[in-house]
Design a protein around this motif. Structure first.
Motif, PDB file in Angstrom:
ATOM      1  N   ILE A  16      10.958  -5.413  10.212  1.00 50.97           N
ATOM      2  CA  ILE A  16      11.769  -6.552  10.617  1.00 50.97           C
ATOM      3  C   ILE A  16      13.199  -6.396  10.119  1.00 50.97           C
ATOM      4  O   ILE A  16      14.149  -6.620  10.839  1.00 50.97           O
ATOM      5  CB  ILE A  16      11.143  -7.862  10.097  1.00 50.97           C
ATOM      6  CG1 ILE A  16       9.763  -8.051  10.726  1.00 50.97           C
ATOM      7  CG2 ILE A  16      12.027  -9.056  10.405  1.00 50.97           C
ATOM      8  CD1 ILE A  16       8.992  -9.213  10.166  1.00 50.97           C
ATOM      9  N   SER A  17      13.356  -6.014   8.886  1.00 53.65           N
ATOM     10  CA  SER A  17      14.695  -5.807   8.354  1.00 53.65           C
ATOM     11  C   SER A  17      14.763  -4.468   7.654  1.00 53.65           C
ATOM     12  O   SER A  17      13.773  -3.978   7.138  1.00 53.65           O
ATOM     13  CB  SER A  17      15.059  -6.927   7.365  1.00 53.65           C
ATOM     14  OG  SER A  17      14.189  -6.906   6.254  1.00 53.65           O
ATOM     15  N   PHE A  18      15.945  -3.856   7.657  1.00 53.17           N
ATOM     16  CA  PHE A  18      16.115  -2.562   7.008  1.00 53.17           C
ATOM     17  C   PHE A  18      17.525  -2.484   6.453  1.00 53.17           C
ATOM     18  O   PHE A  18      18.491  -2.337   7.190  1.00 53.17           O
ATOM     19  CB  PHE A  18      15.859  -1.430   8.010  1.00 53.17           C
ATOM     20  CG  PHE A  18      16.028  -0.050   7.422  1.00 53.17           C
ATOM     21  CD1 PHE A  18      17.188   0.669   7.605  1.00 53.17           C
ATOM     22  CD2 PHE A  18      15.006   0.506   6.675  1.00 53.17           C
ATOM     23  CE1 PHE A  18      17.330   1.926   7.063  1.00 53.17           C
ATOM     24  CE2 PHE A  18      15.158   1.759   6.131  1.00 53.17           C
ATOM     25  CZ  PHE A  18      16.324   2.475   6.331  1.00 53.17           C
ATOM     26  N   ILE A  23      12.457  -3.203   2.887  1.00 50.90           N
ATOM     27  CA  ILE A  23      11.687  -3.171   4.126  1.00 50.90           C
ATOM     28  C   ILE A  23      10.599  -4.235   4.111  1.00 50.90           C
ATOM     29  O   ILE A  23       9.943  -4.463   3.093  1.00 50.90           O
ATOM     30  CB  ILE A  23      11.047  -1.783   4.326  1.00 50.90           C
ATOM     31  CG1 ILE A  23      12.139  -0.712   4.411  1.00 50.90           C
ATOM     32  CG2 ILE A  23      10.187  -1.752   5.581  1.00 50.90           C
ATOM     33  CD1 ILE A  23      11.608   0.680   4.494  1.00 50.90           C
ATOM     34  N   ASP A  24      10.442  -4.893   5.234  1.00 51.87           N
ATOM     35  CA  ASP A  24       9.333  -5.813   5.445  1.00 51.87           C
ATOM     36  C   ASP A  24       8.373  -5.123   6.405  1.00 51.87           C
ATOM     37  O   ASP A  24       8.569  -5.128   7.612  1.00 51.87           O
ATOM     38  CB  ASP A  24       9.840  -7.131   6.025  1.00 51.87           C
ATOM     39  CG  ASP A  24       8.744  -8.177   6.089  1.00 51.87           C
ATOM     40  OD1 ASP A  24       7.607  -7.863   5.688  1.00 51.87           O
ATOM     41  OD2 ASP A  24       9.023  -9.293   6.549  1.00 51.87           O
ATOM     42  N   PHE A  25       7.359  -4.471   5.858  1.00 47.88           N
ATOM     43  CA  PHE A  25       6.412  -3.738   6.693  1.00 47.88           C
ATOM     44  C   PHE A  25       5.543  -4.713   7.480  1.00 47.88           C
ATOM     45  O   PHE A  25       5.079  -5.714   6.943  1.00 47.88           O
ATOM     46  CB  PHE A  25       5.506  -2.855   5.837  1.00 47.88           C
ATOM     47  CG  PHE A  25       6.205  -1.713   5.170  1.00 47.88           C
ATOM     48  CD1 PHE A  25       6.549  -0.573   5.869  1.00 47.88           C
ATOM     49  CD2 PHE A  25       6.525  -1.781   3.821  1.00 47.88           C
ATOM     50  CE1 PHE A  25       7.190   0.476   5.260  1.00 47.88           C
ATOM     51  CE2 PHE A  25       7.160  -0.729   3.188  1.00 47.88           C
ATOM     52  CZ  PHE A  25       7.499   0.397   3.909  1.00 47.88           C
ATOM     53  N   ALA A  26       5.320  -4.378   8.741  1.00 45.06           N
ATOM     54  CA  ALA A  26       4.408  -5.162   9.568  1.00 45.06           C
ATOM     55  C   ALA A  26       3.929  -4.284  10.702  1.00 45.06           C
ATOM     56  O   ALA A  26       4.694  -3.481  11.239  1.00 45.06           O
ATOM     57  CB  ALA A  26       5.090  -6.412  10.120  1.00 45.06           C
ATOM     58  N   TYR A  27       2.660  -4.420  11.060  1.00 48.94           N
ATOM     59  CA  TYR A  27       2.126  -3.675  12.192  1.00 48.94           C
ATOM     60  C   TYR A  27       2.828  -4.123  13.465  1.00 48.94           C
ATOM     61  O   TYR A  27       3.045  -5.318  13.665  1.00 48.94           O
ATOM     62  CB  TYR A  27       0.624  -3.894  12.323  1.00 48.94           C
ATOM     63  CG  TYR A  27      -0.178  -3.242  11.224  1.00 48.94           C
ATOM     64  CD1 TYR A  27      -0.664  -1.956  11.376  1.00 48.94           C
ATOM     65  CD2 TYR A  27      -0.458  -3.927  10.038  1.00 48.94           C
ATOM     66  CE1 TYR A  27      -1.400  -1.356  10.375  1.00 48.94           C
ATOM     67  CE2 TYR A  27      -1.193  -3.331   9.028  1.00 48.94           C
ATOM     68  CZ  TYR A  27      -1.662  -2.049   9.195  1.00 48.94           C
ATOM     69  OH  TYR A  27      -2.385  -1.458   8.201  1.00 48.94           O
ATOM     70  N   GLY A  28       3.165  -3.186  14.328  1.00 45.92           N
ATOM     71  CA  GLY A  28       3.899  -3.518  15.540  1.00 45.92           C
ATOM     72  C   GLY A  28       3.293  -2.919  16.788  1.00 45.92           C
ATOM     73  O   GLY A  28       4.019  -2.462  17.670  1.00 45.92           O
ATOM     74  N   LEU A  29       1.980  -2.890  16.883  1.00 42.96           N
ATOM     75  CA  LEU A  29       1.328  -2.336  18.069  1.00 42.96           C
ATOM     76  C   LEU A  29       1.587  -3.199  19.293  1.00 42.96           C
ATOM     77  O   LEU A  29       1.684  -4.424  19.197  1.00 42.96           O
ATOM     78  CB  LEU A  29      -0.180  -2.227  17.833  1.00 42.96           C
ATOM     79  CG  LEU A  29      -0.614  -1.145  16.842  1.00 42.96           C
ATOM     80  CD1 LEU A  29      -2.078  -1.324  16.489  1.00 42.96           C
ATOM     81  CD2 LEU A  29      -0.383   0.229  17.414  1.00 42.96           C
ATOM     82  N   ALA A  30       1.690  -2.547  20.438  1.00 44.39           N
ATOM     83  CA  ALA A  30       1.941  -3.248  21.695  1.00 44.39           C
ATOM     84  C   ALA A  30       0.901  -2.821  22.725  1.00 44.39           C
ATOM     85  O   ALA A  30       0.411  -1.682  22.714  1.00 44.39           O
ATOM     86  CB  ALA A  30       3.347  -2.929  22.205  1.00 44.39           C
ATOM     87  N   PRO A 128       2.120  -7.289   2.411  1.00 46.92           N
ATOM     88  CA  PRO A 128       2.266  -8.598   1.774  1.00 46.92           C
ATOM     89  C   PRO A 128       3.053  -9.620   2.578  1.00 46.92           C
ATOM     90  O   PRO A 128       3.083 -10.796   2.205  1.00 46.92           O
ATOM     91  CB  PRO A 128       3.002  -8.258   0.473  1.00 46.92           C
ATOM     92  CG  PRO A 128       3.831  -7.076   0.820  1.00 46.92           C
ATOM     93  CD  PRO A 128       2.996  -6.274   1.791  1.00 46.92           C
ATOM     94  N   GLY A 129       3.742  -9.199   3.653  1.00 47.33           N
ATOM     95  CA  GLY A 129       4.505 -10.153   4.433  1.00 47.33           C
ATOM     96  C   GLY A 129       5.811 -10.560   3.794  1.00 47.33           C
ATOM     97  O   GLY A 129       6.307 -11.671   4.024  1.00 47.33           O
ATOM     98  N   ARG A 130       6.399  -9.694   3.001  1.00 43.15           N
ATOM     99  CA  ARG A 130       7.711  -9.938   2.384  1.00 43.15           C
ATOM    100  C   ARG A 130       8.453  -8.622   2.263  1.00 43.15           C
ATOM    101  O   ARG A 130       7.855  -7.549   2.369  1.00 43.15           O
ATOM    102  CB  ARG A 130       7.553 -10.570   0.993  1.00 43.15           C
ATOM    103  CG  ARG A 130       6.723  -9.738   0.019  1.00 43.15           C
ATOM    104  CD  ARG A 130       6.597 -10.422  -1.329  1.00 43.15           C
ATOM    105  NE  ARG A 130       5.649  -9.738  -2.208  1.00 43.15           N
ATOM    106  CZ  ARG A 130       5.942  -8.699  -2.965  1.00 43.15           C
ATOM    107  NH1 ARG A 130       7.178  -8.188  -2.943  1.00 43.15           N
ATOM    108  NH2 ARG A 130       5.028  -8.133  -3.739  1.00 43.15           N
ATOM    109  N   GLU A 131       9.748  -8.696   2.043  1.00 42.79           N
ATOM    110  CA  GLU A 131      10.546  -7.495   1.899  1.00 42.79           C
ATOM    111  C   GLU A 131      10.192  -6.754   0.619  1.00 42.79           C
ATOM    112  O   GLU A 131       9.907  -7.368  -0.415  1.00 42.79           O
ATOM    113  CB  GLU A 131      12.043  -7.843   1.904  1.00 42.79           C
ATOM    114  CG  GLU A 131      12.542  -8.302   3.260  1.00 42.79           C
ATOM    115  CD  GLU A 131      14.054  -8.428   3.281  1.00 42.79           C
ATOM    116  OE1 GLU A 131      14.677  -8.255   2.213  1.00 42.79           O
ATOM    117  OE2 GLU A 131      14.602  -8.685   4.371  1.00 42.79           O
TER     118      GLU A 131
END
Length: 399
Positions: A16-18, A23-30, A128-131
């Motif tokens: 989401i942000s860099f 970094i805020d890691f999150a799965y981004g499958l489409a 964890p859902g945070r940066e």
């Protein structure tokens, strides 16, 4: 042979942000994405004072079927294969394939029925859902689910794990910036409920230590490494120990244009004058069939004429280096079912090892499988039919 196959749920992610490597890691499958994971497990298995070394090839092909809110629905095919040692080369003999379906959300929480055998390691990794900045830590709960068919046990052995994570930070790998985080968990679990079978697992202890490497720009997991040790205690007091390491990488491949490949292979077969060869499109990929492949009676030694034929096939296969291969052996209806099965595997192995000797693929890019006489394409009542049934199929795999 009892083994720990170590299928993790490896998927791609987006950020989401860099900024300054925060970094805020999150799965981004489409929906519509397809990829595969290729892993290798090397382990020493010990039981009753005896040990043996095993190499297991794990492959999974994942298709993202649909998206719903912050989660996606995936279908996956998992294949495991054990190393088949030859005189100078090794190929992997396919042992099983299994299909799974599951939901996974942006942080890595899975919704999957325990009746599905794979992935074995679930809710790992879980973000964890945070940066995060280099040195940041977090923890989350996951679990493992194992089946032990080798022991005659049908119900799954499921145990929880409490995973500790640390974001190590950016690292340079082959000139590319990747982001490494480590995951580690100890295991000590004892079943509370009574089990009736003496061979049922009742306790497990050990640990897993993992390194994960993520490519932020491409939004995908490049690879992971794992070291593990597990001691599995059965109800009868027997103890199985598994001491090993595993690694896996994610491979993205464009869809195989089967019609174009079939057309090109047909032309190459004609140009090279390959006898008793045909090609067709199948669900798995593009299949090259070699009818009446000849060996001495009850033997898996390739005759010189067949080696010449395979050299021509090798020239064709080199045009598709990024596609894995499956070599399937078939026999005519002669002898016992057990003998036919064994012979079909040995002949598939002979073809695979010859192709390996020509540098067509690496061992990890090739699987063998034997069907005996269970899949005839012609009548075994005539010699012409038996010639067609004595065949080897080389499949250029879709994924």
């Amino acid at each position: 042979m009892v083994m720990f196959k170590r299928f993790l749920c490896v998927v791609c992610f987006s950020f989401i942000s860099f900024f300054a490597f925060s970094i805020d890691f999150a799965y981004g499958l489409a929906a519509g994405q397809m990829y595969r994971v290729v892993g290798l497990v090397e382990e020493t298995v010990s039981v009753g004072g005896q040990s043996y070394f095993a190499r297991v090839l794990n492959k999974s092909s994942i298709s993202v079927e649909k998206a719903e809110g912050n989660r996606v629905f995936c279908k996956a095919v998992y294949v495991t294969a054990e190393e088949f040692s030859g005189l100078s080369l090794s190929v992997f003999n396919k042992q099983e394939d299994s299909v799974s379906e599951y939901w996974i959300d942006r942080l890595g929480n899975m919704e999957i029925d325990d009746s599905y055998r794979y992935p074995i390691v679930r809710n790992v990794p879980l973000f964890p859902g945070r940066e995060l900045e280099a040195g940041d830590v977090w923890s989350a709960s996951g679990y493992e689910v194992h089946y032990f068919d080798e022991l005659g046990i049908k119900e799954p052995f499921k145990f929880p794990v409490n995973v500790s994570y640390i974001y190590v930070g950016p690292v340079s790998v082959d000139g590319n910036v990747l982001h490494r985080f480590d995951a580690e968990y100890p295991v000590f679990y004892r079943r509370k409920a009574e089990v009736s079978s003496p061979d049922a697992p009742v306790e497990i202890r050990g640990y897993s230590r993992q390194e994960h490497y993520w490519d932020v720009e491409r939004g995908m997991d490049m690879f992971y490494r794992e070291e593990f040790y597990f001691a599995l205690v059965l109800n009868n007091g027997a103890v199985f120990e598994f001491d090993g390491k595993a690694n896996a990488k994610v491979v993205w491949a464009s869809p195989l244009d089967k019609a174009a490949v079939v057309d090109a292979v047909e032309k190459d077969i004609d140009r090279l004058d390959v006898p008793d060869a045909s090609v067709e499109s199948t669900e798995e990929g593009v299949k090259i069939t070699l009818d009446n492949i000849r060996f001495p009676p009850d033997s898996a030694v390739l005759l010189p004429s067949e080696q010449d034929k395979l050299k021509k096939i090798a020239e064709i296969l080199r045009k598709y280096p990024d596609r894995d291969l499956k070599i399937a052996g078939h026999t005519a209806l002669a002898g016992t079912a057990e003998g036919r099965q064994k012979l079909s595997i040995e002949r598939a192995r002979a073809v695979a090892e010859f192709l390996l000797s020509l540098g067509v693929r690496s061992p990890e890019q090739m699987l063998i499988e034997g069907y005996g006489a269970t899949r005839p394409v012609a009548s075994n009542a005539t010699e012409e039919g038996r010639k067609k049934n004595r065949r080897v199929e080389i499949i250029i795999l879709e994924n």
